[in-house]
Design a protein around this motif. Structure first.
Motif, PDB file in Angstrom:
ATOM      1  N   GLY A   1      48.935  52.369  21.039  1.00 38.35           N
ATOM      2  CA  GLY A   1      48.739  53.210  20.913  1.00 38.35           C
ATOM      3  C   GLY A   1      47.876  53.444  21.818  1.00 38.35           C
ATOM      4  N   ASP A   2      48.965  52.723  23.341  1.00 35.92           N
ATOM      5  CA  ASP A   2      49.144  52.890  24.548  1.00 35.92           C
ATOM      6  C   ASP A   2      49.055  54.149  25.328  1.00 35.92           C
ATOM      7  OD1 ASP A   2      46.803  50.402  25.012  1.00 35.92           O
ATOM      8  OD2 ASP A   2      48.270  48.998  25.541  1.00 35.92           O
ATOM      9  N   GLU A   3      50.541  53.949  24.829  1.00 36.59           N
ATOM     10  CA  GLU A   3      51.010  55.628  25.189  1.00 36.59           C
ATOM     11  C   GLU A   3      50.295  57.174  25.640  1.00 36.59           C
ATOM     12  OE1 GLU A   3      51.463  53.588  22.745  1.00 36.59           O
ATOM     13  OE2 GLU A   3      53.440  53.052  22.761  1.00 36.59           O
ATOM     14  N   GLU A   4      49.269  56.921  24.794  1.00 39.28           N
ATOM     15  CA  GLU A   4      48.070  58.576  24.217  1.00 39.28           C
ATOM     16  C   GLU A   4      47.204  57.984  25.375  1.00 39.28           C
ATOM     17  OE1 GLU A   4      49.494  57.122  21.447  1.00 39.28           O
ATOM     18  OE2 GLU A   4      51.035  57.660  21.578  1.00 39.28           O
ATOM     19  N   HIS A   5      47.076  57.161  25.725  1.00 41.27           N
ATOM     20  CA  HIS A   5      46.082  56.908  27.155  1.00 41.27           C
ATOM     21  C   HIS A   5      45.828  55.901  27.592  1.00 41.27           C
ATOM     22  CE1 HIS A   5      43.163  57.112  23.537  1.00 41.27           C
ATOM     23  NE2 HIS A   5      44.347  56.660  22.392  1.00 41.27           N
TER      24      HIS A   5
ATOM     25  N   GLN B   1      53.319  49.933  31.969  1.00 39.71           N
ATOM     26  CA  GLN B   1      54.035  51.274  32.755  1.00 39.71           C
ATOM     27  C   GLN B   1      54.461  51.713  33.805  1.00 39.71           C
ATOM     28  OE1 GLN B   1      50.166  54.223  33.355  1.00 39.71           O
ATOM     29  NE2 GLN B   1      49.952  53.052  32.035  1.00 39.71           N
TER      30      GLN B   1
END
Length: 333
Positions: A37-41, A19
């Motif tokens: 799913g990492d985009e939201e966390h 990121q």
């Protein structure tokens, strides 16, 4: 009793650093985060101490642990952009080690890895998956070996500037790839053949003068995925004194449903039948795959080792988890 672990492959370094990549590299790669799913966390996947991934200091806990941290370089990057990508991931790994020096350090050579690692301390080994940056300048091989990179592979899935993965079964090593192999051997950087297609594997077997490794590949006789090794390929690695890391990715374990411990252990069974007691090792692919319930993340290792001991005995378990990998790198890197 916790046996020490020497794991030949994970993608955690990419996942933690993704990121913060330069914006132009993220645009080329088309994602603000490494794993779905990492985009939201994003705040939960920054730090080696604790994160939402498979591997962290908290998950490793008191298990003595040596981890090969691959810088996985995506096929979409040019060799020149791959240099910048590697530098970013490597710098982030250095930052993580500096931030948590009491529990995490990076080794510069195999001689820095003790026969019995300290409990509660994670030792990191630098490796590269898909070393397409070598095509920008083969001098990177010597420079990165001096900087502590002990192992590298020549491709990921697609045909690349050095070699090809299984997306293209017709392509072999390139001229630059053959020269890279020679330069790696001269520099004592271990060649990793995981992800090479069968044609490239055969070329490596003809050209290589030193042992090589499949860091995260299973048995194709047990699960027919082309990323797994044929019996002949496993025996080639065995006969040369190399090692093969057991991959926890569910798609490489079984083609039928959610894999169980029995499914995973069948790969070990097969390799032991082939005389591979000194060849088998661990190559989790943590943070780069979907894992089975029996070894879903690093904190499952103590229970996983108990299952290994019950099935294979303490001696094989110790060799599989640590001794074979450490002995290999002590001899050849």
């Amino acid at each position: 009793m916790a046996y020490p672990v020497f794991d030949l492959h994970c993608d955690t370094a990419d996942r933690l650093s993704w990121q913060s990549l330069p914006e132009d590299l993220k645009a080329t790669l088309g994602s603000d985060a490494y794993a779905p799913g990492d985009e939201e966390h994003l705040d939960e996947i920054r730090d080696i101490k604790a994160n939402r991934g498979h591997l962290s200091l908290e998950r490793v806990g008191s298990t003595p642990w040596v981890q090969c941290f691959a810088c996985y370089i995506p096929d979409a990057l040019s060799p020149q952009d791959s240099v910048r990508f590697y530098e970013h991931v490597s710098a982030n790994l250095d930052e993580q080690a500096g931030r948590h020096a009491e529990a995490f350090s990076l080794v510069a050579s195999a001689q820095d890895i003790p026969e019995q690692p300290e409990a509660g301390r994670l030792l990191g080994v630098r490796t590269i998956e898909n070393a397409r940056l070598f095509a920008a300048d083969l001098a990177h091989i010597d420079a990165l070996r001096r900087a502590g990179v002990l192992m590298a592979s020549l491709s990921w899935n697609a045909a690349g500037p050095l070699a090809s993965g299984h997306d293209d079964e017709s392509a072999g090593l390139t001229d630059v790839g053959r020269e890279a192999l020679r330069r790696m051997e001269d520099a004592r950087m271990v060649l990793d053949v995981s992800h090479l297609n069968d044609r490239c594997f055969d070329e490596v077997a003809r050209l290589a003068t030193r042992p090589f490794v499949a860091s995260h590949s299973n048995s194709r006789a047990v699960c027919g995925h082309p990323r797994n090794l044929t019996d002949a390929q496993f025996c080639e690695i065995r006969d040369r004194g190399g090692i093969v890391g057991l991959n926890y990715a569910d798609i490489f374990i079984s083609s039928e449903g959610v894999p169980t411990f029995d499914d995973l252990s069948r790969h070990i069974d097969r390799w032991l039948e082939l005389g591979g007691e000194r060849t088998v090792a661990l190559g989790s692919d943590f943070d780069g795959c979907d894992t089975p319930p029996c070894i879903a993340a690093a904190d499952d290792m103590p229970h996983f080792q108990k299952q290994l001991v019950a099935r294979f005995g303490a001696d094989v378990t110790r060799k599989l988890c640590f001794d074979n990998a450490r002995a290999f790198f002590a001899r050849w890197s």
